[in-house]
Write an enzyme that holds these catalytic residues in place. Structure first.
Site, PDB file in Angstrom:
ATOM      1  N   ASP A 113      41.973  41.355  49.494  1.00 29.12           N
ATOM      2  CA  ASP A 113      41.752  40.194  48.566  1.00 29.12           C
ATOM      3  C   ASP A 113      42.574  39.116  48.742  1.00 29.12           C
ATOM      4  OD1 ASP A 113      39.495  42.110  47.927  1.00 29.12           O
ATOM      5  OD2 ASP A 113      39.925  42.033  45.932  1.00 29.12           O
TER       6      ASP A 113
ATOM      7  N   ASP B  30      26.952  42.339  43.562  1.00 27.24           N
ATOM      8  CA  ASP B  30      28.005  42.423  42.485  1.00 27.24           C
ATOM      9  C   ASP B  30      27.326  42.301  41.205  1.00 27.24           C
ATOM     10  OD1 ASP B  30      29.783  42.088  44.462  1.00 27.24           O
ATOM     11  OD2 ASP B  30      30.044  40.099  44.535  1.00 27.24           O
TER      12      ASP B  30
END
Length: 239
Positions: free
Chosen positions: A8, A129
């Protein structure tokens, strides 16, 4: 089942967030390309990248870091975060990404997902998500009334390569993935489903694999913290 080590990216660094909160970022390194090379050396088959700044900005922000990773590794790489138009999709694929992940636009512009999947077969995934079964967009900052399974089913005929399903409340919390919800989604659609969020032990990985229907799992913090040894996990999953 494929294990995807996660990198990330925030401000050019390798970080992990806690439940998607940018303010709760833990920095694990300032050389993402070196981290990618370590994951490849351990034997990974894929890498999973997220441009966190890009997810909020709506356009690529950590392009330099992504390009550095692509120049260091030979394994296929997928990227999500801030990819919201056909020009950006095409640009990333030309730079060497194997797969782009479309999240916010899957809700806001589903026709773009269909167009991209037709134009680039096998190279477009949908990122879903969710909090408590409802889809969140724009870097998880905005919650919708769209249900996960409804969104996934809407792309059954679109030709997308995979669905990356993240339970936001589990992400970065090291509390285990939402196996029940992920398995239910995988059984509800024919598109391969990749689990993300909370994968924190070898037991989590084997439990996901043993459902028999989950195609992959993404893990980040557990690899950085040492809770999962990547080489050992890859060997165990193959066995």
């Amino acid at each position: 089942m494929i294990l995807y080590p996660a990198i990330d990216l925030k401000d050019g660094q390798c970080v992990r967030l806690l439940r998607g909160e940018m303010e709760a970022a833990t920095v694990f390194g300032d050389d993402p390309a070196a981290q990618a090379a370590k994951f490849q050396a351990a034997g990974c088959e894929w890498l999973h990248l997220v441009d966190l700044n890009g997810a909020f900005a709506g356009q690529p922000v950590n392009a330099e870091a992504v390009e550095a990773i692509l120049s260091r590794v030979t394994v296929p790489v997928q990227l999500g975060g801030g990819i919201r138009d056909l020009w950006t999709i095409e640009g990333w694929l030309e730079k060497g990404l194997a797969r782009v992940i479309l999240g916010t636009v899957a809700v806001e512009e589903p026709d773009l997902v269909r167009q991209a999947a037709r134009a680039f077969p096998g190279q477009v995934a949908v990122g879903i998500d969710a909090r408590k079964g409802r889809v969140a967009t724009r870097g998880w900052a905005e919650e919708t009334e769209v249900m996960v399974t409804d969104l996934a089913r809407s792309f059954e005929d679109a030709g997308v390569a995979a669905i990356i399903y993240t339970d936001i409340d589990r992400d970065g919390a090291m509390g285990g993935p939402n196996i029940e919800a992920t398995e239910a989604l995988a059984r509800a659609v024919s598109i391969p489903v990749i689990a993300s969020g909370g994968v924190s032990s070898m037991a989590d990985l084997t439990a996901l694999r043993d459902t028999g229907v989950i195609a992959g799992a993404i893990s980040g913090r557990a690899l950085y913290d040492g809770a999962i040894d990547l080489a050992e996990a890859l060997a165990a999953l193959k066995a």
